[in-house]
Design a protein around this motif. Sequence first.
Motif, mmCIF file in Angstrom:
data_model
loop_
_atom_site.group_PDB
_atom_site.id
_atom_site.type_symbol
_atom_site.label_atom_id
_atom_site.label_comp_id
_atom_site.label_asym_id
_atom_site.label_seq_id
_atom_site.Cartn_x
_atom_site.Cartn_y
_atom_site.Cartn_z
ATOM 1 N N GLU A 112 0.840 -1.202 0.000
ATOM 2 C CA GLU A 112 0.000 0.000 0.000
ATOM 3 C C GLU A 112 0.876 1.252 0.000
ATOM 4 N N GLU A 113 1.933 1.243 0.783
ATOM 5 C CA GLU A 113 2.858 2.381 0.833
ATOM 6 C C GLU A 113 3.512 2.610 -0.537
ATOM 7 N N MET A 114 3.937 1.526 -1.193
ATOM 8 C CA MET A 114 4.563 1.638 -2.510
ATOM 9 C C MET A 114 3.595 2.227 -3.525
ATOM 10 N N ASN A 115 2.396 1.660 -3.618
ATOM 11 C CA ASN A 115 1.423 2.124 -4.611
ATOM 12 C C ASN A 115 0.952 3.547 -4.336
ATOM 13 N N THR A 116 0.805 3.913 -3.078
ATOM 14 C CA THR A 116 0.412 5.277 -2.733
ATOM 15 C C THR A 116 1.487 6.256 -3.168
ATOM 16 N N SER A 117 2.740 5.915 -2.911
ATOM 17 C CA SER A 117 3.822 6.829 -3.277
ATOM 18 C C SER A 117 4.014 6.908 -4.789
ATOM 19 N N LEU A 118 3.589 5.885 -5.538
ATOM 20 C CA LEU A 118 3.713 5.895 -6.995
ATOM 21 C C LEU A 118 2.513 6.547 -7.689
ATOM 22 N N ALA A 119 1.433 6.779 -6.958
ATOM 23 C CA ALA A 119 0.190 7.249 -7.566
ATOM 24 C C ALA A 119 0.324 8.615 -8.236
ATOM 25 N N SER A 120 1.210 9.447 -7.757
ATOM 26 C CA SER A 120 1.402 10.749 -8.388
ATOM 27 C C SER A 120 2.882 11.067 -8.419
ATOM 28 N N TYR A 121 3.237 12.005 -9.276
ATOM 29 C CA TYR A 121 4.636 12.389 -9.404
ATOM 30 C C TYR A 121 5.122 12.969 -8.084
ATOM 31 N N ARG A 122 6.223 12.424 -7.587
ATOM 32 C CA ARG A 122 6.867 12.991 -6.407
ATOM 33 C C ARG A 122 8.275 12.467 -6.320
ATOM 34 N N GLU A 123 9.089 13.164 -5.574
ATOM 35 C CA GLU A 123 10.469 12.750 -5.388
ATOM 36 C C GLU A 123 10.511 11.521 -4.486
ATOM 37 N N ALA A 124 11.391 10.592 -4.821
ATOM 38 C CA ALA A 124 11.588 9.420 -3.975
ATOM 39 C C ALA A 124 12.364 9.844 -2.744
ATOM 40 N N ASP A 125 12.002 9.258 -1.594
ATOM 41 C CA ASP A 125 12.856 9.530 -0.448
ATOM 42 C C ASP A 125 14.160 8.768 -0.642
ATOM 43 N N SER A 126 15.162 9.179 0.040
ATOM 44 C CA SER A 126 16.490 8.632 -0.224
ATOM 45 C C SER A 126 16.687 7.235 0.327
ATOM 46 N N SER A 127 15.693 6.687 1.021
ATOM 47 C CA SER A 127 15.907 5.404 1.679
ATOM 48 C C SER A 127 15.542 4.179 0.852
ATOM 49 N N SER A 128 14.610 4.302 -0.101
ATOM 50 C CA SER A 128 14.223 3.081 -0.802
ATOM 51 C C SER A 128 13.512 3.357 -2.122
ATOM 52 N N HIS A 129 13.572 2.368 -3.000
ATOM 53 C CA HIS A 129 12.830 2.364 -4.257
ATOM 54 C C HIS A 129 13.157 3.534 -5.181
ATOM 55 N N ILE A 130 14.371 4.021 -5.140
ATOM 56 C CA ILE A 130 14.753 5.172 -5.955
ATOM 57 C C ILE A 130 14.598 4.867 -7.444
ATOM 58 N N GLY A 131 15.058 3.692 -7.882
ATOM 59 C CA GLY A 131 14.955 3.324 -9.292
ATOM 60 C C GLY A 131 13.513 3.215 -9.751
ATOM 61 N N ILE A 132 12.666 2.607 -8.933
ATOM 62 C CA ILE A 132 11.244 2.473 -9.268
ATOM 63 C C ILE A 132 10.608 3.852 -9.387
ATOM 64 N N HIS A 133 10.895 4.738 -8.440
ATOM 65 C CA HIS A 133 10.339 6.095 -8.493
ATOM 66 C C HIS A 133 10.842 6.848 -9.719
ATOM 67 N N ASN A 134 12.117 6.710 -10.041
ATOM 68 C CA ASN A 134 12.651 7.416 -11.204
ATOM 69 C C ASN A 134 11.967 6.966 -12.492
ATOM 70 N N VAL A 135 11.807 5.660 -12.679
ATOM 71 C CA VAL A 135 11.136 5.141 -13.874
ATOM 72 C C VAL A 135 9.678 5.618 -13.905
ATOM 73 N N ASN A 136 8.980 5.495 -12.788
ATOM 74 C CA ASN A 136 7.584 5.915 -12.713
ATOM 75 C C ASN A 136 7.441 7.409 -13.021
ATOM 76 N N ASN A 137 8.308 8.230 -12.436
ATOM 77 C CA ASN A 137 8.237 9.672 -12.668
ATOM 78 C C ASN A 137 8.517 10.026 -14.122
ATOM 79 N N ARG A 138 9.445 9.347 -14.748
ATOM 80 C CA ARG A 138 9.731 9.618 -16.159
ATOM 81 C C ARG A 138 8.538 9.257 -17.042
ATOM 82 N N ILE A 139 7.878 8.141 -16.739
ATOM 83 C CA ILE A 139 6.686 7.755 -17.498
ATOM 84 C C ILE A 139 5.609 8.824 -17.323
ATOM 85 N N LYS A 140 5.362 9.258 -16.095
ATOM 86 C CA LYS A 140 4.335 10.263 -15.827
ATOM 87 C C LYS A 140 4.665 11.598 -16.494
ATOM 88 N N LEU A 141 5.917 12.008 -16.448
ATOM 89 C CA LEU A 141 6.311 13.262 -17.076
ATOM 90 C C LEU A 141 6.138 13.217 -18.594
#
Length: 88
Positions: free
Chosen positions: A30-59
Amino acid sequence: KISINVLLRNGELVISISDNGRGIPSDKLEEMNTSLASYREADSSSHIGIHNVNNRIKLHYGEEYGLSFESIPEQGTTATIKIPYKEV
């Protein structure tokens, strides 16, 4: 076991990658999907690659596209990528 499925649905290309591993605990999922639901910066602790790919797709394609995850503990996880389909 890993399976990859590609589907064209309502003008969207949906790519799903599934495994039959341990799965992801529901609170973490739930935490992963919530954080991926909209464009936002990944926190520095986890899932940086997933957030970067997701953000590029959204952009590139818009907020309605990107990554999502489904999982059932002890049965596996599915990662889904959704982008618009454009015939070349």
